[in-house]
Write an enzyme that holds these catalytic residues in place. Structure first.
Site, PDB file in Angstrom:
ATOM      1  N   HIS A 186      24.913  12.964  28.894  1.00  0.00           N
ATOM      2  CA  HIS A 186      25.216  14.061  29.807  1.00  0.00           C
ATOM      3  C   HIS A 186      25.268  13.664  31.289  1.00  0.00           C
ATOM      4  O   HIS A 186      26.300  13.855  31.936  1.00  0.00           O
ATOM      5  CB  HIS A 186      24.234  15.212  29.588  1.00  0.00           C
ATOM      6  CG  HIS A 186      24.392  15.868  28.235  1.00  0.00           C
ATOM      7  ND1 HIS A 186      23.428  16.667  27.671  1.00  0.00           N
ATOM      8  CD2 HIS A 186      25.420  15.837  27.349  1.00  0.00           C
ATOM      9  CE1 HIS A 186      23.856  17.092  26.488  1.00  0.00           C
ATOM     10  NE2 HIS A 186      25.047  16.606  26.270  1.00  0.00           N
ATOM     11  N   ASP A 282      19.083  17.582  32.305  1.00  0.00           N
ATOM     12  CA  ASP A 282      18.980  16.275  31.656  1.00  0.00           C
ATOM     13  C   ASP A 282      18.475  15.171  32.581  1.00  0.00           C
ATOM     14  O   ASP A 282      17.933  14.183  32.103  1.00  0.00           O
ATOM     15  CB  ASP A 282      20.331  15.881  31.049  1.00  0.00           C
ATOM     16  CG  ASP A 282      20.561  16.576  29.714  1.00  0.00           C
ATOM     17  OD1 ASP A 282      19.707  16.420  28.829  1.00  0.00           O
ATOM     18  OD2 ASP A 282      21.572  17.291  29.577  1.00  0.00           O
TER      19      ASP A 282
END
Lengths: 382, 382
Positions: A186, A282
């Site tokens: 990500h 993330d």
């Protein structure tokens, strides 16, 4: 998840910290759900509330479905209300979710002994499509789950198996936390395609177009760091390439080839902008805890550090400070053997004599469990 | 540059380390040049050679026109052949080019006292369009130049003024080295658009499309670091925003606005791939020396470090090790006052008595200079 559970006959209480976010659902008392096969159904909720005490009262399982940036808040609010053996499942925990959750419960003086568990990923690919509408695109076949300590994983799986038989046991929360593929994919793909995302509002295929030979090479470097950190902790984490082969049957000798060959990535668009959980979730709750573990055990995390720094700059936010560190996870200064004992048994010192363990309810036989399904409840937080 | 000089009547020797690269030119003895106004001309060269001794023999000025990654090689090869007061100009030096060049000359035992100077940027926007063809898109109006030491800058400008009156004096090589805008723009834009570049082979407008609010924000962070490093050295470097206003009359309150408003960036495509000098030149010879100076003087270079790391990963190359550091520039451990004395006067210790200074030829009067223009020569290396 609340709609899915309710539609399937489970008794569900829905909670959100912000009353406004669930106002429409509270008015209707239900959520419309489009399922992965295209059929529609309605999940009628028992309770819709922004009062955590009301939400937790009497429920067997609390499913926490929030970005990891919300875990701390939820833990603090839950702490006074969790009762003996009540189950909290982080869907997912990212890296170190259950570890930090338990630290906060202890710090907040939670004296009962609730069970904290974390899933490796969220069980659905899904989106909220309106103020009281949701859509499930895909239901995953197998999602690893572990409780902290691991001795209680079986108990959690049994409590969940009527609702979600897809949950399978992971050896412990180190495994669920270190097999965090979002940490690898990500932030890196978002940052190395930053200009493209922002200029086109994400109008390209995130994985198929955004992963090129060079960006795939960076992914491989970060993945190697993750696997090495796991190895330092005695955990045989699965490399991303092997995971792509298992999860998507994607063939190839390199990450680049496997991704290009992965039909499952077809059609997935890039984020519409950079204010996205691929960074704000993330980076602090996947990359920062991984890099923090790497630092404690002398594993170089050169690539992760570059991504963390870049994310800090792009968002003008100190994600390293705000993120989850070994300290937050309660692992600072512990040796590998101590950490492994902690995640397995819930205590660090083998000579430590814990308070008498609370008596566990003897597992209900399967036929009874099915009949009692309606007594299960979920606190789902969007 | 060789074609341009030759076409304008200067006597030019063309040198390249690799005979193959200039074979076609050697066969024809000339280069076809398309000028910025669309007219064509031919530059007939006096000599085309890959023998550095032959190239340097008898020339007044050696114009070094290579990526900065070639400066070390050129310096080593030139060292035995440079004579007293012969002028070497790096077009451009990037950051610390003249400083490192002089270090290498000294280390290689060059006992004559050639003059090493560096330009802030290359005087043309141009491309080689064939094996013996070149095209000039734009001729810059003003290019800063400084000699090391600065006391010799006037002498170099005088030697160059017939050929290129656009050269204007910078106070010293710290100024030319720290006003390095490529350091800010090139690696960051290439890396934050890595996926886009590689997927589309650079088929988008590098500046206009690739600079978005977020990527511009990263540029601003790096630019602030550069200006702060310069301030630590007592150099009032020009912020990129001010430079855009001066160089392109681009208006705006932020870098993003100024770039979007800059007509000069219209039509400039992105690099076709990531194996580009925007990384392999600008990371080791622009960002690394800047970050190295920052480290010596306690200036945080968080953003530059992130870009350097990322570039190392993308190319699988240790650019920090291969790049130009304070050590290579001969500045390691020096105080600011010592560095400033060195770039100004060519010596660090005010009590140091240098060998008797070589007698300088008295400057020729302007009318003579013009007549002697044909004696000037350039060693241009593509």
């Amino acid at each position: 998840m609340a709609a899915d559970l309710a539609a399937r006959g489970f008794e569900v209480k829905l909670y959100n910290r912000t009353a406004e976010r669930i106002r429409e659902i509270a008015l209707r008392g239900e959520i419309e759900l489009e399922r992965e096969n295209g059929t529609f159904c309605v999940g009628r909720l028992a309770t819709v509330t922004s009062d955590i005490a009301e939400a937790l009262d009497g429920v067997e399982v609390a499913m926490v479905v929030v970005p990891a940036s919300g875990h701390r808040d939820i833990a603090r609010m839950c702490a006074p209300h969790l009762r003996e053996d009540q189950i909290v499942v982080l869907n997912p925990g990212r890296t170190g979710g259950a570890l930090e959750f338990r630290q906060i419960l202890e710090r907040e003086g939670c004296t009962t002994d609730p069970i904290v568990a974390e899933a490796g990923t969220f069980i659905f690919a899904s989106r909220s499509t309106g103020s009281a509408q949701a859509r499930i695109f895909r239901r995953k076949n197998a999602v690893a789950l572990a409780a902290l300590p691991a001795t209680r994983t079986g108990h959690v799986l049994e409590a969940l198996c009527d609702a979600y038989p897809q949950f399978i046991p992971a050896p412990d929360v180190l495994h669920t936390s270190l097999d965090n593929m979002g940490a690898i994919f990500h932030p890196t793909l978002t940052l190395l395609n930053a200009g493209w995302i922002e200029r086109t509002k994400g109008d390209f295929q995130f994985y198929i177009d955004g992963i090129t030979r060079s960006t795939a090479h960076v992914l491989e470097v970060l993945d190697r760091e993750r696997v090495t950190i796991a190895a330092a902790l005695g955990v045989p984490a699965r490399p991303a390439l092997a995971w792509l082969k298992d999860a998507y049957s994607a063939q190839g000798d390199t990450l680049y080839e496997a991704i290009q060959a992965n039909a499952g990535y077809q059609g997935i668009k890039a984020p519409r902008n950079l204010r996205h959980r691929y960074i704000f979730e993330d980076v602090p709750f996947s990359l920062v805890p991984l890099a923090s573990l790497g630092a404690q055990f002398g594993v170089s995390t050169w690539g992760m550090e570059a991504m963390i720094r870049l994310a800090c700059i792009v968002h003008g936010t100190n994600y390293r400070q705000r993120g989850r560190t070994v300290e937050d996870m309660g692992l600072k200064g512990l040796r590998v053997s101590e950490i492994r004992r902690y995640v397995q048994e819930g205590r660090i010192n083998p000579f430590y004599v814990p308070a008498p363990a609370p008596r566990r309810p003897s597992p209900r036989p399967a036929q009874q469990r099915s009949a009692q399904a309606h007594r299960e409840s979920a606190v789902a937080l969007e």
